[in-house]
Design a protein around this motif. Structure first.
Motif, PDB file in Angstrom:
ATOM      1  N   ASP A 167       0.856  -1.179   0.000  1.00 47.32           N
ATOM      2  CA  ASP A 167       0.000   0.000   0.000  1.00 47.32           C
ATOM      3  C   ASP A 167       0.896   1.234   0.000  1.00 47.32           C
ATOM      4  O   ASP A 167       2.095   1.140  -0.242  1.00 47.32           O
ATOM      5  CB  ASP A 167      -0.986  -0.013   1.179  1.00 47.32           C
ATOM      6  N   GLU A 168       0.329   2.384   0.295  1.00 44.24           N
ATOM      7  CA  GLU A 168       1.121   3.609   0.166  1.00 44.24           C
ATOM      8  C   GLU A 168       2.071   3.864   1.340  1.00 44.24           C
ATOM      9  O   GLU A 168       2.682   4.921   1.417  1.00 44.24           O
ATOM     10  CB  GLU A 168       0.206   4.827  -0.034  1.00 44.24           C
ATOM     11  N   THR A 169       2.220   2.886   2.221  1.00 48.52           N
ATOM     12  CA  THR A 169       3.263   2.985   3.244  1.00 48.52           C
ATOM     13  C   THR A 169       4.549   2.301   2.787  1.00 48.52           C
ATOM     14  O   THR A 169       5.561   2.356   3.501  1.00 48.52           O
ATOM     15  CB  THR A 169       2.811   2.340   4.566  1.00 48.52           C
ATOM     16  N   VAL A 170       4.527   1.642   1.634  1.00 50.02           N
ATOM     17  CA  VAL A 170       5.625   0.762   1.220  1.00 50.02           C
ATOM     18  C   VAL A 170       6.513   1.422   0.171  1.00 50.02           C
ATOM     19  O   VAL A 170       6.024   1.977  -0.815  1.00 50.02           O
ATOM     20  CB  VAL A 170       5.069  -0.561   0.671  1.00 50.02           C
ATOM     21  N   ILE A 171       7.826   1.336   0.372  1.00 49.79           N
ATOM     22  CA  ILE A 171       8.822   1.720  -0.632  1.00 49.79           C
ATOM     23  C   ILE A 171       9.199   0.458  -1.403  1.00 49.79           C
ATOM     24  O   ILE A 171       9.328  -0.614  -0.805  1.00 49.79           O
ATOM     25  CB  ILE A 171      10.053   2.347   0.048  1.00 49.79           C
ATOM     26  N   PRO A 172       9.362   0.532  -2.732  1.00 53.78           N
ATOM     27  CA  PRO A 172       9.616  -0.688  -3.516  1.00 53.78           C
ATOM     28  C   PRO A 172      10.684  -1.607  -2.959  1.00 53.78           C
ATOM     29  O   PRO A 172      10.519  -2.837  -2.969  1.00 53.78           O
ATOM     30  CB  PRO A 172       9.994  -0.127  -4.890  1.00 53.78           C
TER      31      PRO A 172
END
Length: 338
Positions: A228-233
């Protein structure tokens, strides 16, 4: 077709107002379905995925500055996997980009479609790039298993995301190489006809539960469940597949590059071999401290009760962690499972 037990919720880390799919509980897929996708060829309808297209002389130039992989390096018949990010490098979604020569085809998880659409509409001003909606206009059937190539008539597709037109019966479709088989993209009005033709040739309809078990075994995270938008690739192990470190600037590049060259993520996507079934959203603890949360979970006929989770580095591979209120025990392992 057996149903996958899914819930619709907002989960920890989810964006307010944007649903995140998570597993209410992991269930064992039919053994016959699992055998089909690992020994023959299974068929799953994925037409619900979000689909867009970009056309125009500056379509590649525009998308190059918005996503993490090298779009300008694509040639007709090639494609890539990429992420689109916030300015701080967090994932708003992921997508597959296919270069047909006439346009760029984009497909993404349905939960990320609106963010992708909004990003393109907001930033393409000033570029010669036209946006086209294709979600309802195109069907998408996935062939999974060692016999997928023969049934799709696409043995020449060697690299993942490579693609070409194929004719199956009276239907013309675009065959796309995946990590487990071939996807077929067609006009939505011909999806049922294409499905009938594939089943006539030997493809067997399978449950999503079986396909998801295989995905989890292979360690492939899914946006809206594991991401989700808490994750860095890099936290999700996506750098190799989704990020170019030689292309020019794009939104979120500074954070992604800084973490890659100078940093070390505090958490990473790991596999969990569990003593019993677990559910999406279950807390993962190590020595009494929270270190993560279950994303995808399944009961695999080959690997048993397994799950994916972003786990803090305090619990490295080989650690034993507890999952959920019932404190199911689990071993943290490197991915893939198999």
């Amino acid at each position: 077709m057996a149903c996958l037990n899914l819930g619709l919720g907002y989960g920890a880390g989810g964006r307010r107002g944007v649903p995140i799919l998570y597993r209410v509980s992991s269930i064992a897929p039919p053994l016959s379905d699992y055998r089909t996708i690992t020994e023959a060829c299974g068929l799953l309808d994925r037409s619900e995925r979000g689909k867009l297209a970009l056309s125009g002389a500056q379509a590649k130039e525009f998308l190059q500055g918005q996503v993490s992989n090298d779009i300008e390096a694509l040639e007709p018949g090639r494609g890539c996997y990429a992420a689109f990010l916030t300015p701080k490098g967090k994932m708003l979604g992921d997508l597959r980009v296919l270069d047909t020569g006439d346009e760029l085809l984009l497909d993404t998880e349905r939960v990320a479609l609106q963010e992708l659409f909004n990003m393109i509409r907001r930033f393409r001003v000033g570029y010669e790039a036209e946006l086209h909606k294709r979600t309802l206009e195109r069907g998408l059937l996935s062939l999974i298993g060692p016999e997928a190539d023969a049934l799709a008539g696409a043995p020449e597709l060697e690299e993942e995301h490579s693609h070409s037109p194929v004719s199956l019966g009276t239907v013309t479709a675009r065959a796309i190489r995946t990590d487990v088989g071939v996807d077929l993209l067609c006009e939505s009005s011909q999806t049922a006809e294409l499905r009938t033709e594939l089943e006539r040739s030997g493809a067997v309809s399978v449950s999503e539960a079986a396909v998801e078990a295989l995905r989890i075994e292979r360690g492939r995270p899914r946006y809206g469940i594991d991401l989700d938008e808490t994750v860095i690739p890099q936290e999700a192990g996506l750098n190799e597949r989704a990020v170019s470190f030689t292309k020019g600037c794009y939104v979120g590049q500074e954070t992604v590059a800084r973490l890659y060259y100078r940093g070390k993520p505090n958490r990473q996507l790991r596999g969990l071999r569990c003593s019993d079934s677990v559910s999406g959203g279950d807390a993962v603890t190590f020595e009494g401290r929270p270190v993560g949360q279950i994303g995808s979970a399944a009961i695999s006929p080959r690997s048993g009760a397994i799950a994916l989770a972003l786990v803090r580095r305090e619990a490295p591979p080989g650690s034993t962690v507890a999952v959920g209120s019932a404190e199911v025990s689990a071993e943290v392992v490197e991915l893939p499972f198999a």
